[in-house]
Write a protein that holds these residues in place. Structure first.
Motif, PDB file in Angstrom:
ATOM      1  N   GLY A  69       0.430  -1.100   0.066  1.00 32.18           N
ATOM      2  CA  GLY A  69       0.277   0.071  -0.048  1.00 32.18           C
ATOM      3  C   GLY A  69       0.740   1.012   0.467  1.00 32.18           C
ATOM      4  N   MET A  70       0.398   2.662  -0.010  1.00 35.40           N
ATOM      5  CA  MET A  70       0.827   3.567  -0.192  1.00 35.40           C
ATOM      6  C   MET A  70       1.841   3.583   1.004  1.00 35.40           C
ATOM      7  N   LYS A  71       2.972   5.038   0.884  1.00 35.95           N
ATOM      8  CA  LYS A  71       3.536   4.913   2.338  1.00 35.95           C
ATOM      9  C   LYS A  71       4.413   6.494   2.413  1.00 35.95           C
ATOM     10  N   ALA A  72       4.518   7.072   3.618  1.00 41.85           N
ATOM     11  CA  ALA A  72       5.368   7.793   2.468  1.00 41.85           C
ATOM     12  C   ALA A  72       6.132   8.620   4.167  1.00 41.85           C
ATOM     13  N   VAL A  73       7.017   9.387   3.579  1.00 45.94           N
ATOM     14  CA  VAL A  73       8.783   9.707   4.522  1.00 45.94           C
ATOM     15  C   VAL A  73       8.668  10.568   4.457  1.00 45.94           C
ATOM     16  N   PHE A  74       8.833  11.513   5.635  1.00 52.03           N
ATOM     17  CA  PHE A  74       8.759  12.840   5.664  1.00 52.03           C
ATOM     18  C   PHE A  74       9.466  13.218   5.977  1.00 52.03           C
ATOM     19  N   VAL A  75      10.716  14.010   5.557  1.00 49.64           N
ATOM     20  CA  VAL A  75      12.020  15.023   6.354  1.00 49.64           C
ATOM     21  C   VAL A  75      12.525  15.580   6.247  1.00 49.64           C
ATOM     22  N   LYS A  76      12.776  16.668   7.306  1.00 53.97           N
ATOM     23  CA  LYS A  76      13.163  18.166   7.225  1.00 53.97           C
ATOM     24  C   LYS A  76      14.596  18.345   7.702  1.00 53.97           C
ATOM     25  N   LEU A  77      15.387  18.961   6.415  1.00 53.99           N
ATOM     26  CA  LEU A  77      16.622  18.894   6.849  1.00 53.99           C
ATOM     27  C   LEU A  77      17.008  19.707   7.540  1.00 53.99           C
ATOM     28  N   ASP A  78      17.799  20.519   8.604  1.00 57.47           N
ATOM     29  CA  ASP A  78      18.520  21.008   9.204  1.00 57.47           C
ATOM     30  C   ASP A  78      19.000  22.485   8.765  1.00 57.47           C
ATOM     31  N   THR A  79      19.729  21.691   7.015  1.00 56.92           N
ATOM     32  CA  THR A  79      20.433  23.205   6.471  1.00 56.92           C
ATOM     33  C   THR A  79      19.551  22.952   4.776  1.00 56.92           C
ATOM     34  N   PRO A  80      19.024  23.737   4.133  1.00 54.53           N
ATOM     35  CA  PRO A  80      18.655  23.702   2.527  1.00 54.53           C
ATOM     36  C   PRO A  80      19.428  22.957   1.850  1.00 54.53           C
ATOM     37  N   THR A  81      19.380  22.193   0.804  1.00 55.93           N
ATOM     38  CA  THR A  81      20.072  21.713   0.323  1.00 55.93           C
ATOM     39  C   THR A  81      19.697  21.775  -1.440  1.00 55.93           C
ATOM     40  N   ALA A  82      20.786  21.873  -2.302  1.00 58.95           N
ATOM     41  CA  ALA A  82      20.123  22.043  -3.925  1.00 58.95           C
ATOM     42  C   ALA A  82      19.888  21.154  -3.895  1.00 58.95           C
ATOM     43  N   PHE A  83      18.221  20.701  -4.804  1.00 59.09           N
ATOM     44  CA  PHE A  83      18.060  19.948  -5.203  1.00 59.09           C
ATOM     45  C   PHE A  83      17.282  19.764  -7.091  1.00 59.09           C
ATOM     46  N   GLU A  84      17.823  20.720  -7.698  1.00 60.59           N
ATOM     47  CA  GLU A  84      17.232  20.933  -9.033  1.00 60.59           C
ATOM     48  C   GLU A  84      15.497  21.789  -9.251  1.00 60.59           C
ATOM     49  N   ALA A  85      14.630  22.094  -8.118  1.00 58.98           N
ATOM     50  CA  ALA A  85      13.692  22.542  -8.032  1.00 58.98           C
ATOM     51  C   ALA A  85      13.496  23.823  -9.147  1.00 58.98           C
ATOM     52  N   VAL A  86      12.426  23.366  -9.510  1.00 61.05           N
ATOM     53  CA  VAL A  86      11.300  24.238 -10.460  1.00 61.05           C
ATOM     54  C   VAL A  86      11.860  25.449 -10.123  1.00 61.05           C
ATOM     55  N   ASP A  87      12.209  26.083  -9.022  1.00 62.44           N
ATOM     56  CA  ASP A  87      12.547  27.320  -8.943  1.00 62.44           C
ATOM     57  C   ASP A  87      14.303  27.452  -8.656  1.00 62.44           C
ATOM     58  N   ASP A  88      15.085  26.842  -8.445  1.00 62.39           N
ATOM     59  CA  ASP A  88      16.289  26.693  -8.247  1.00 62.39           C
ATOM     60  C   ASP A  88      16.903  26.851  -6.672  1.00 62.39           C
ATOM     61  N   GLN A  89      15.342  26.944  -5.930  1.00 59.67           N
ATOM     62  CA  GLN A  89      15.892  26.892  -4.484  1.00 59.67           C
ATOM     63  C   GLN A  89      15.998  26.209  -4.147  1.00 59.67           C
ATOM     64  N   PRO A  90      16.768  26.119  -3.227  1.00 56.27           N
ATOM     65  CA  PRO A  90      17.097  25.158  -1.966  1.00 56.27           C
ATOM     66  C   PRO A  90      16.233  24.415  -1.538  1.00 56.27           C
ATOM     67  N   VAL A  91      16.045  23.107  -1.090  1.00 52.19           N
ATOM     68  CA  VAL A  91      15.430  21.987  -0.307  1.00 52.19           C
ATOM     69  C   VAL A  91      15.392  22.300   1.614  1.00 52.19           C
ATOM     70  N   ASP A  92      14.522  21.937   1.709  1.00 52.29           N
ATOM     71  CA  ASP A  92      14.116  21.852   3.558  1.00 52.29           C
ATOM     72  C   ASP A  92      13.376  21.188   3.610  1.00 52.29           C
ATOM     73  N   LEU A  93      12.262  20.899   3.117  1.00 51.72           N
ATOM     74  CA  LEU A  93      11.207  20.162   3.211  1.00 51.72           C
ATOM     75  C   LEU A  93      10.665  18.587   1.881  1.00 51.72           C
ATOM     76  N   LEU A  94      11.233  17.678   2.868  1.00 50.18           N
ATOM     77  CA  LEU A  94      10.639  16.437   1.529  1.00 50.18           C
ATOM     78  C   LEU A  94       9.533  15.463   1.689  1.00 50.18           C
ATOM     79  N   LEU A  95       8.487  15.173   1.252  1.00 49.55           N
ATOM     80  CA  LEU A  95       7.412  14.321   1.881  1.00 49.55           C
ATOM     81  C   LEU A  95       7.756  12.787   0.652  1.00 49.55           C
ATOM     82  N   ALA A  96       8.451  12.154   1.283  1.00 51.82           N
ATOM     83  CA  ALA A  96       8.409  10.842  -0.126  1.00 51.82           C
ATOM     84  C   ALA A  96       7.603  10.128  -0.203  1.00 51.82           C
ATOM     85  N   LEU A  97       6.968   9.851  -1.515  1.00 49.46           N
ATOM     86  CA  LEU A  97       5.557   8.866  -1.232  1.00 49.46           C
ATOM     87  C   LEU A  97       6.095   7.218  -2.028  1.00 49.46           C
ATOM     88  N   LEU A  98       5.886   6.534  -1.917  1.00 47.78           N
ATOM     89  CA  LEU A  98       6.132   5.429  -2.317  1.00 47.78           C
ATOM     90  C   LEU A  98       4.925   4.663  -2.428  1.00 47.78           C
TER      91      LEU A  98
END
Length: 149
Positions: A69-98
């Motif tokens: 079934g669907m599962k999720a993982v949430f990660v909050k980074l202490d320091t934003p990290t480059a993630f090639e986001a659409v706005d070129d801003q670093p990422v600090d909140l990630l909600l992964a869907l499996l």
């Protein structure tokens, strides 16, 4: 979909690959999955295009063999990290869907719902201020209930 044990509220930054590795490790511990399988699936999906939505948010997602079934993982980074986001801003909140390999539109509905919720500035601010897995879980569960109503 999001188990309290699958929330990591204080993760050091690093490369995109390292962060996806953390997500894979959390998924392995929380849901009994193989970390290497999860990491490979997430990396394969990212190679098709970044899952960075903008405003410091990413929603990595992948189909995982053997998942029931669907599962999720949430990660909050202490320091934003480059993630090639659409706005070129670093990422600090990630909600992964499996998602299960055989899952149909459930995966797409969950992805749309999570993306819509994480675009809300107030929720992003509250998640960034939250210090514990319990607080993050409460915010995400409350938000899920309010958007379902």
């Amino acid at each position: 979909m999001l188990d309290l044990r699958a929330i990591a509220p204080h993760v050091s930054g690093g490369s995109k690959r390292q962060i996806l590795g953390v997500i894979a490790d959390v998924a392995a511990r929380s849901y009994g999955l193989e970390a290497a399988v999860v990491l490979d699936a997430l990396l394969e999906r990212e190679s098709a295009g970044s899952t960075g939505l903008g405003h410091g948010v990413a929603v990595p997602h992948a189909r995982i063999p053997g998942l029931s079934g669907m599962k999720a993982v949430f990660v909050k980074l202490d320091t934003p990290t480059a993630f090639e986001a659409v706005d070129d801003q670093p990422v600090d909140l990630l909600l992964a869907l499996l998602a299960p390999e055989t899952g149909g539109s459930e995966h797409l509905r969950a992805l749309a719902s999570v993306s819509r919720r994480l675009r809300q500035p107030e929720l992003r601010q509250q998640l960034r201020q939250a210090r514990t897995a319990d607080a993050i879980h409460a915010l995400l569960v409350r938000e899920a209930r309010s958007t379902a109503a």
